[in-house]
Design an enzyme around this catalytic site. Structure first.
Site, mmCIF file in Angstrom:
data_model
loop_
_atom_site.group_PDB
_atom_site.id
_atom_site.type_symbol
_atom_site.label_atom_id
_atom_site.label_comp_id
_atom_site.label_asym_id
_atom_site.label_seq_id
_atom_site.Cartn_x
_atom_site.Cartn_y
_atom_site.Cartn_z
ATOM 1 N N GLN A 193 -10.291 -76.191 53.244
ATOM 2 C CA GLN A 193 -8.893 -76.463 52.922
ATOM 3 C C GLN A 193 -8.053 -75.186 53.068
ATOM 4 O O GLN A 193 -8.329 -74.181 52.412
ATOM 5 C CB GLN A 193 -8.749 -76.994 51.501
ATOM 6 C CG GLN A 193 -9.437 -78.329 51.269
ATOM 7 C CD GLN A 193 -10.827 -78.196 50.692
ATOM 8 O OE1 GLN A 193 -11.584 -77.312 51.092
ATOM 9 N NE2 GLN A 193 -11.170 -79.061 49.743
ATOM 10 N N GLN A 243 -8.108 -77.618 58.615
ATOM 11 C CA GLN A 243 -8.200 -78.633 57.559
ATOM 12 C C GLN A 243 -7.015 -78.513 56.614
ATOM 13 O O GLN A 243 -6.649 -77.415 56.190
ATOM 14 C CB GLN A 243 -9.509 -78.487 56.783
ATOM 15 C CG GLN A 243 -9.710 -79.547 55.701
ATOM 16 C CD GLN A 243 -11.085 -79.495 55.052
ATOM 17 O OE1 GLN A 243 -11.995 -78.858 55.561
ATOM 18 N NE2 GLN A 243 -11.238 -80.178 53.928
ATOM 19 N N ASP A 244 -6.395 -79.672 56.285
ATOM 20 C CA ASP A 244 -5.280 -79.730 55.324
ATOM 21 C C ASP A 244 -4.071 -78.910 55.773
ATOM 22 O O ASP A 244 -3.437 -78.232 54.962
ATOM 23 C CB ASP A 244 -5.732 -79.251 53.938
ATOM 24 C CG ASP A 244 -6.691 -80.222 53.263
ATOM 25 O OD1 ASP A 244 -7.039 -81.245 53.889
ATOM 26 O OD2 ASP A 244 -7.101 -79.953 52.121
ATOM 27 N N ASP A 266 -8.222 -84.249 57.754
ATOM 28 C CA ASP A 266 -7.136 -84.623 56.836
ATOM 29 C C ASP A 266 -5.913 -83.723 57.014
ATOM 30 O O ASP A 266 -5.293 -83.312 56.030
ATOM 31 C CB ASP A 266 -7.605 -84.533 55.373
ATOM 32 C CG ASP A 266 -8.881 -85.308 55.110
ATOM 33 O OD1 ASP A 266 -9.149 -86.276 55.840
ATOM 34 O OD2 ASP A 266 -9.610 -84.944 54.172
ATOM 35 N N ARG A 316 -8.329 -91.460 57.037
ATOM 36 C CA ARG A 316 -9.271 -92.006 56.062
ATOM 37 C C ARG A 316 -8.555 -92.103 54.723
ATOM 38 O O ARG A 316 -7.628 -91.322 54.438
ATOM 39 C CB ARG A 316 -10.530 -91.150 55.963
ATOM 40 C CG ARG A 316 -10.319 -89.715 55.538
ATOM 41 C CD ARG A 316 -11.651 -88.993 55.373
ATOM 42 N NE ARG A 316 -11.482 -87.614 54.943
ATOM 43 C CZ ARG A 316 -12.456 -86.884 54.383
ATOM 44 N NH1 ARG A 316 -13.647 -87.435 54.163
ATOM 45 N NH2 ARG A 316 -12.248 -85.627 54.037
#
Length: 571
Positions: free
Chosen positions: A357, A379-380, A401, A469
């Protein structure tokens, strides 16, 4: 900070009680007024998901006029505020009880306090709207209240997510906060959302009819002869119209070479006047790479920050979860202020896939817009945390994500690029955190190109990529009028590991193109709606999805001359 919070919260409660005559009493059995109230409580609670909690909330509340629905709306907002106050006091208590040398606990509790204070701000906005308007206007501006109440749940959720359950100390605090306060906040806010969502039906049961032409409300389409909302300032109209750059006079200039007032972007943000501004506070950031971490405070409303283009003006950082920083605090740039606009610049986090993250941009500013910006990470990357957000002509890159959060977010006419993660990882473009079905949150991607980066292209069929997701039970994501590359896995969507949200989520696609747009191989979940109708897709256009009251919603897009489509792009 906690002392100020309690004063603010008590002020909110007193305002509700005094203005609407809501007081707590114990009614005697057989009291005719109590019987009448019970009838009205039944009408209010009938369509809520948790009717017992709803009835319990109103069981001892008596209004001066028990037939006035405003009293019940005010009471449930007050009950929510009570829960947030309890959580704030508990976070203070926990701060003193646990090891101050544990940086993870300290970061998580500090973030919780900030998030819960933001919850109180949202509840204050809701209280003011209910206090100052009649029922017609409240119904007319119900989208505002739903946004603010949804934000309360998002803040509560973010507080919980910030604790690492793999560490015993953080897990214990998380469980204590959840069981003793925040679980109730989530549930009672859900009741408030259910009531506001069903306001039309409730008013009918009260024998009341809406007068949508009432002078108590203002039309969303109230505009002047140039097409601008009448409440929008002349200076703002000039600022955002065609040729805006040549007509823009910044309040401050940032330049690394010393040719501006400041050399750091953070110093320019800090120069925002304490007394506030009329119109916009304009910050021009000249070309350069600015290695710094920035948070726009909540009180610094209506900032416009712009650069010399996303390839020239770059704000960069590398904080990441793997190195011990909580996800919220990894953000290179964070905005918490309403009315924020960024144009023609880059926000990036360079931690890479090993950092896990690592947020480039965190945004919780209501009615905020990012135009012509690059938001780059792995990520993120983009944390669309809370409140109404709009992105146009942007480039957004990432892996897992990389567009996530719990807000009403619409990304339009942009390029979304999946990057090459580590070989044991996969790509998910979105992870929406809608926790309850009554929330007005979700992620809409419209008229975008969804493509792999050059490094991913040779292994695009070995590394799986998905549209999203479900982070939470009612995750809501729609991809419409977009072009999708062949790299997308035929399933389209992937479950959240260890969770079963497939029946409650809402995923849908509409009028997409490209080799990845075929839905023939998509997941067979109950919550996956497949190709939806044009009528259904209308709910996710800017005009509907970002709908709000007269001083927000789609009018801020119209009035600012931010490029946008309120409806469909492809006819």
């Amino acid at each position: 900070m906690s002392g100020k919070v309690i004063v603010s919260a008590v002020s909110l409660i007193l305002v509700v009680g005094v203005a609407l005559g809501v007081v707590v009493v114990v009614n005697k059995k057989g009291d005719p007024e109590l019987q009448a109230q019970q009838k009205h409580v039944q009408a209010v609670c009938q369509d809520t998901d948790d009717q017992k909690l709803c009835h319990d909330t109103f069981s001892n509340v008596k209004g001066v006029d028990v037939a006035n629905p405003k009293a019940y709306i005010a009471a449930v907002i007050k009950a929510t505020a009570d829960g947030v106050i309890k959580a704030l006091n508990m976070s203070d208590k926990l701060t003193t009880e646990y090891d101050k040398n544990d940086s993870g606990i300290k970061m998580a509790l500090d973030d919780c306090k900030d998030l819960l204070q933001s919850s109180m701000d949202s509840l204050q906005y809701s209280t003011d709207l209910v206090r100052e308007h009649n029922l017609d206007a409240i119904h007319f501006q119900s989208a505002d209240i739903k946004n603010w109440l949804s934000a309360v749940i998002s803040y509560q959720q973010a507080c919980m997510e910030n604790f690492d359950s793999s560490k015993s100390g953080e897990k214990n605090i998380k469980e204590q906060l959840h069981v003793e306060s925040l679980d109730h906040v989530e549930k009672i806010t859900g009741i408030a959302l259910d009531i506001v969502n069903g306001l039309s039906q409730i008013l009918e049961k009260f024998g009341l009819k809406l007068n949508l032409t009432s002078s108590g409300s203002r039309s969303l389409v109230e505009v002047d002869n140039e097409g601008y909302p009448s409440w929008f300032s002349a200076s703002d109209r000039k600022l955002m119209g065609k040729g805006w750059r040549s007509r823009t006079t910044p309040n401050v200039i940032v330049a690394k070479d010393g040719s501006g007032k400041f050399k750091k972007v953070a110093d320019a943000i800090a120069s925002y006047p304490k007394e506030g501004v009329k119109g916009r506070y304009i910050i021009y950031v000249k070309a350069g790479v600015y290695d710094e971490y920035i948070t726009v405070p909540k009180k610094s409303v209506n900032i416009l920050i712009y650069g010399d283009g996303p390839l020239k003006t770059i704000i960069t950082g590398h904080k990441n979860f793997a190195a011990g920083t909580k996800t919220m605090q990894t953000a290179t740039f964070a905005n918490t202020a309403p009315g924020f606009i960024a144009k023609s610049m880059t926000f990036e986090n360079t931690a890479g896939p090993d950092g896990h993250q690592a947020v480039a941009l965190r945004n919780q500013g209501d009615t905020s817009a990012f135009v012509g910006c690059h938001i780059l990470g792995y990520q993120d990357t983009l944390y669309v945390q809370t409140n109404r957000q709009f992105y146009r002509n942007c480039v957004i890159t990432g892996t897992i994500d990389f567009i996530f959060g719990t807000s009403p977010t619409l990304i339009q006419h942009s390029v979304i690029i999946c990057r090459k993660p580590n070989m044991n990882q996969f790509n998910t473009v979105t992870a929406d955190g809608t926790l309850q079905k009554s929330m007005s949150t979700g992620i809409v991607i419209q008229d975008c190109n969804i493509v792999p980066e050059q490094a991913l292209f040779p292994v695009r069929f070995q590394i799986k990529s998905y549209l999203g997701r479900p982070w939470k039970a009612y995750s809501r994501t729609v991809v419409m009028e977009s072009t999708i590359g062949d790299f997308l896995h035929p399933d389209g969507w992937i479950p959240w590991a260890g969770e079963n949200f497939e029946n409650t989520l809402y995923y849908a696609e509409y009028n997409n193109a490209g080799p990845g747009a075929s839905v023939s191989g998509r997941v067979k979940w109950k919550g996956y709606h497949g190709l939806i109708s044009r009528n259904e897709a209308t709910k996710f256009t800017a005009a509907e999805f970002l709908k709000a009251g007269p001083n927000a919603g789609t009018n801020w897009l119209k009035g600012l001359r931010v490029p946008h489509n309120l409806g469909f792009v492809k006819g």
